[in-house]
Every structure is written in C-alpha cells, then in structure tokens.
Design a protein around this motif. Sequence first.
Motif, PDB file in Angstrom:
ATOM      1  N   VAL A  31     -38.422 -31.697 -34.625  1.00  0.00           N
ATOM      2  CA  VAL A  31     -37.251 -32.086 -35.417  1.00  0.00           C
ATOM      3  C   VAL A  31     -36.479 -30.824 -35.792  1.00  0.00           C
ATOM      4  CG1 VAL A  31     -36.470 -33.234 -37.522  1.00  0.00           C
ATOM      5  CG2 VAL A  31     -38.486 -34.093 -36.309  1.00  0.00           C
ATOM      6  N   VAL A  72     -34.506 -35.612 -33.992  1.00  0.00           N
ATOM      7  CA  VAL A  72     -35.561 -35.430 -32.997  1.00  0.00           C
ATOM      8  C   VAL A  72     -34.928 -34.796 -31.768  1.00  0.00           C
ATOM      9  CG1 VAL A  72     -37.187 -36.615 -31.474  1.00  0.00           C
ATOM     10  CG2 VAL A  72     -36.941 -37.362 -33.859  1.00  0.00           C
ATOM     11  N   ASP A  92     -38.861 -43.159 -35.121  1.00  0.00           N
ATOM     12  CA  ASP A  92     -38.497 -42.168 -34.101  1.00  0.00           C
ATOM     13  C   ASP A  92     -38.377 -42.760 -32.702  1.00  0.00           C
ATOM     14  OD1 ASP A  92     -38.646 -40.027 -35.977  1.00  0.00           O
ATOM     15  OD2 ASP A  92     -40.821 -39.865 -35.645  1.00  0.00           O
TER      16      ASP A  92
END
Length: 172
Positions: free
Chosen positions: A54, A59, A10
Amino acid sequence: MLIRRETPADRAAIHAVHSEAFRREAGVTPVEAPLVDELREDGDLINPLSLVAVHDGAVVGHVCCSRARIGDDPAAAVGLGPLGVLPAHQAGGVGSALVHAVVGAADALGHGLVVLLGEPAYYSRFGFVEAATLSIASPDPSWGKYFQARTLAAYEPTQAGAFEYAPAFSRI
C-alpha cells in the motif's frame, strides 16, 4: 509503503493490480487476475500469505501463495504467485518487498519450501534455485530453469518429488 495481509475490501484492487501488471494487449484480461480470484474461491489461497503493498492509501502490489503438494506431502510447500505491481510502481522495490515479506511469512508458518515459476535473474536474489537441484519435479518439464524453489527453516531433503500446484493453475 506498507506491506500487510489482504482484506476483503482489497479484492477489486488486487484484481486491478494483476490486470495492469500482466496486461499484454488492450481489452484482454490476463490470466493472472482471475487466477487469484479462483484460488480464493477454491479455498486454496493461504490467507496469511496473501499480501498487499500500500502506497499513499492505495494498493499498488500483491503477492500470494497457495496450497501445493510435493510427492505425498500436502504441507511441505506452497506455490508463490502471482506477484504483481502496478506499472507506475515497478522497478521501485515494491516487488522485492513483497517477495521478502511472503517468504518470511511462509517460513514463520512452518512451510519447508516456496516454489514458483518465474525469471531466475529476478528470483535468484531471494535465494530461489532451479527446483530440479532439490529433486523437485516440475509439472511441465519444458519450464526448466524457470521452475524454482526456495528452502525455508522447516525444509527437509525428503521434501522432494513431483510438484503439484493448486487446481486453479491447471484451469488457466
């Protein structure tokens, strides 16, 4: 929408979220994006308190807490921030969900306080108050009412004094 802990995969998306959420002028990376990277590199980002939102597999928001100190107690408080949401997802509850989740997680981990610098009109809805009312001194007195704290279950009134953010904050 799903709120979960960040993973190494991420990191680029988190950087992009803060770059877009805090962008003030084209072509200039706002300080909030590299701040998260520096907190992580310094070991001050608290992994269970680095959460992403999310939506449809992407994201769209991020919040984190980092190590902080109040007076002589290095474990009483955590510093919240930055909190960022992609502009297309702002004003839709993503930020609120992230704040609720990170405050709940900090409480579950046994911290006494969450401290931040932010807009009182926004953060008061989550129980944040001017930190000075809890005898917590801001690193910069000019922050006034924008320097806020939220007590958690482990809070003790002795958790007071001068507040210190993680070193990365002083480098921005």
